[in-house]
Scaffold this motif. Structure first.
Motif, PDB file in Angstrom:
ATOM      1  N   SER A  71       0.830  -1.212   0.000  1.00 33.63           N
ATOM      2  CA  SER A  71       0.000   0.000   0.000  1.00 33.63           C
ATOM      3  C   SER A  71       0.862   1.259   0.000  1.00 33.63           C
ATOM      4  N   VAL A  72       1.897   1.278   0.851  1.00 35.86           N
ATOM      5  CA  VAL A  72       2.786   2.440   0.924  1.00 35.86           C
ATOM      6  C   VAL A  72       3.527   2.623  -0.401  1.00 35.86           C
ATOM      7  N   ALA A  73       3.981   1.505  -0.989  1.00 33.61           N
ATOM      8  CA  ALA A  73       4.675   1.597  -2.276  1.00 33.61           C
ATOM      9  C   ALA A  73       3.754   2.156  -3.355  1.00 33.61           C
ATOM     10  N   THR A  74       2.484   1.796  -3.300  1.00 39.27           N
ATOM     11  CA  THR A  74       1.514   2.317  -4.278  1.00 39.27           C
ATOM     12  C   THR A  74       1.354   3.826  -4.133  1.00 39.27           C
ATOM     13  N   VAL A  75       1.250   4.300  -2.871  1.00 39.97           N
ATOM     14  CA  VAL A  75       1.125   5.739  -2.619  1.00 39.97           C
ATOM     15  C   VAL A  75       2.383   6.462  -3.077  1.00 39.97           C
ATOM     16  N   MET A  76       3.542   5.873  -2.778  1.00 42.10           N
ATOM     17  CA  MET A  76       4.801   6.504  -3.181  1.00 42.10           C
ATOM     18  C   MET A  76       4.921   6.578  -4.702  1.00 42.10           C
ATOM     19  N   HIS A  77       4.462   5.527  -5.379  1.00 42.13           N
ATOM     20  CA  HIS A  77       4.587   5.482  -6.839  1.00 42.13           C
ATOM     21  C   HIS A  77       3.640   6.475  -7.506  1.00 42.13           C
ATOM     22  N   TYR A  78       2.365   6.418  -7.148  1.00 41.72           N
ATOM     23  CA  TYR A  78       1.361   7.231  -7.830  1.00 41.72           C
ATOM     24  C   TYR A  78       1.193   8.617  -7.206  1.00 41.72           C
ATOM     25  N   GLY A  79       1.330   8.713  -5.883  1.00 39.63           N
ATOM     26  CA  GLY A  79       1.083   9.987  -5.223  1.00 39.63           C
ATOM     27  C   GLY A  79       2.292  10.882  -5.123  1.00 39.63           C
ATOM     28  N   LEU A  80       3.474  10.279  -4.924  1.00 36.39           N
ATOM     29  CA  LEU A  80       4.676  11.065  -4.698  1.00 36.39           C
ATOM     30  C   LEU A  80       5.664  10.999  -5.852  1.00 36.39           C
ATOM     31  N   GLY A  81       5.381  10.145  -6.825  1.00 37.68           N
ATOM     32  CA  GLY A  81       6.286  10.015  -7.960  1.00 37.68           C
ATOM     33  C   GLY A  81       7.593   9.341  -7.620  1.00 37.68           C
ATOM     34  N   LEU A  82       7.639   8.612  -6.519  1.00 35.78           N
ATOM     35  CA  LEU A  82       8.846   7.889  -6.113  1.00 35.78           C
ATOM     36  C   LEU A  82       8.703   6.439  -6.552  1.00 35.78           C
ATOM     37  N   HIS A  83       9.500   6.023  -7.517  1.00 35.80           N
ATOM     38  CA  HIS A  83       9.332   4.718  -8.118  1.00 35.80           C
ATOM     39  C   HIS A  83      10.348   3.711  -7.576  1.00 35.80           C
ATOM     40  N   ALA A  84       9.961   2.461  -7.575  1.00 33.00           N
ATOM     41  CA  ALA A  84      10.845   1.380  -7.157  1.00 33.00           C
ATOM     42  C   ALA A  84      11.996   1.251  -8.165  1.00 33.00           C
ATOM     43  N   PRO A  85      13.110   0.645  -7.744  1.00 29.42           N
ATOM     44  CA  PRO A  85      13.334  -0.035  -6.462  1.00 29.42           C
ATOM     45  C   PRO A  85      13.619   0.932  -5.310  1.00 29.42           C
ATOM     46  N   TYR A  86      13.244   0.494  -4.099  1.00 29.30           N
ATOM     47  CA  TYR A  86      13.423   1.295  -2.902  1.00 29.30           C
ATOM     48  C   TYR A  86      14.553   0.713  -2.057  1.00 29.30           C
ATOM     49  N   GLY A  87      15.210   1.574  -1.287  1.00 31.50           N
ATOM     50  CA  GLY A  87      16.280   1.138  -0.402  1.00 31.50           C
ATOM     51  C   GLY A  87      15.741   0.406   0.818  1.00 31.50           C
TER      52      GLY A  87
END
Length: 355
Positions: free
Chosen positions: A227-243
């Motif tokens: 869920s957090v990764a989805t928010v980061m991807h679509y809401g914040l523009g922060l795409h995987a891979p994550y540290g």
């Protein structure tokens, strides 16, 4: 629902209602003793309140070889499984899984893993890390419907259950009470707080309570990671891979560890337990589901550790195959019992408030 299972549960419930020795053991007995007669919906509610801790069986003076031959944990377990199968939509899949669960789960994992490898072979690259194997858009196209459709199925099933047990409009206080009880797993403390007798007649243990909590919170952490990764991807523009120190990774790794440990512990406890005090017809399906759930957590951890190796594409296909299998089978496996148990706890809180 199967009439013979309800008739046997009704016979035993009526005897327990007359005896009342186990009145403080768990949520089942106060609810049972509040009734004078038991409709089918009452028995369905009692069955889904029961956590199969088995303390009542070992305390009972009317078990075999007594002529009453009481085995309330088994009787309620059979009604509980039959209720899941009867209310499931579509129904035939639920009955099939409980009898052939392990084989069905294994076949689907292998089949879905092969599908993901085939998608990669025909070309789905489109990003870094895992997305170099399977693009983000491809993952969304595959997993979105396989996540949403089971939720629709579960919603239909729960509506049928709620109507059967006579549920009324939910109050926020009842929902909060149910979530609190579920979070603490207090019914696995068997009333006296010392735990239950699931593994051994003569020993109280908190083991089953703890492994249930590990599985539940492990799964919730994994869900939070996605869920957090989805928010980061679509809401914040922060795409995987994550540290590693990112929230998706911290939630995912800790959730995978808890899920793996909890499922291993649960299998060990079930192997120690007496099958005659549960629903023996569903034993294979239960084990198959627990192994599948544990494998989802374990394969995710292995994928994280070996994510930079040449094994990554194959490991990713296997892990995604396991996750997809878990989603698809959710309405027809013991995964559904969490939804039913929560609904039963809400109904019980409602009963207490309105009585």
């Amino acid at each position: 629902m199967q009439t013979e299972l309800l008739q046997e549960a009704r016979r035993q419930a009526e005897i327990c209602n007359a005896c009342r020795y186990c009145e403080g053991y768990c949520s089942v007995f106060p609810a049972l003793h509040a009734e004078r007669a038991f409709a089918d919906g009452d028995l369905t509610q009692l069955a889904n309140l029961c956590h199969n801790c088995r303390g009542c069986y070992y305390a009972c003076q009317y078990t075999a070889p007594h002529e009453f031959d009481l085995n309330l944990p088994a009787a309620l377990a059979e009604v509980r499984r039959d209720s899941w199968e009867s209310f499931a939509w579509p129904q035939p899949l639920a009955r099939r899984f409980h009898s052939h669960g392990g084989a069905i789960a294994l076949a689907l994992v292998i089949g879905f893993a092969a599908l993901f490898m085939a998608i990669r072979a025909i070309g789905s690259e489109g990003g870094e890390g895992f997305y170099a194997v399977l693009s983000h858009n491809a993952m969304v196209a595959i997993f979105a419907p396989t996540f949403l459709l089971p939720l629709v199925s579960v919603a239909v099933s729960l509506k049928r259950f709620w109507q059967e047990v006579g549920g009324q409009a939910m109050a926020l206080a009842d929902i909060k009470t149910a979530f609190k009880r579920a979070g603490k797993m207090q019914d696995l403390a068997a009333g006296h707080g010392e735990g239950c007798n699931f593994e051994d007649e003569d020993r109280f243990s908190q083991g089953r309570r703890h492994v249930h909590q590990a599985v539940m919170y492990g799964f919730l952490l994994c869900f939070a990671s996605t869920s957090v990764a989805t928010v980061m991807h679509y809401g914040l523009g922060l795409h995987a891979p994550y540290g590693f120190w990112s929230l998706p990774k911290l939630f995912g790794v800790s959730g995978g560890i808890l899920l793996t440990i909890g499922c291993v512990g649960m299998v060990m406890l079930k192997l120690k337990s007496d099958r005659s005090l549960g629903d023996s017809a569903a034993w294979g399906g239960d084990i198959g589901f627990i192994l599948l759930l544990g494998f989802v957590g374990f394969s995710g951890l292995v994928l994280y550790v070996l994510g930079g190796s040449v094994f990554m594409p194959a490991l990713l296909a296997i892990h995604l195959g396991a996750v997809l299998t878990l989603f698809v089978l959710t309405p027809f496996t013991k995964m559904a019992h969490g939804f039913y148990r929560l609904a039963a706890l809400i109904r019980d809180a409602q009963r207490k408030r309105l009585s």
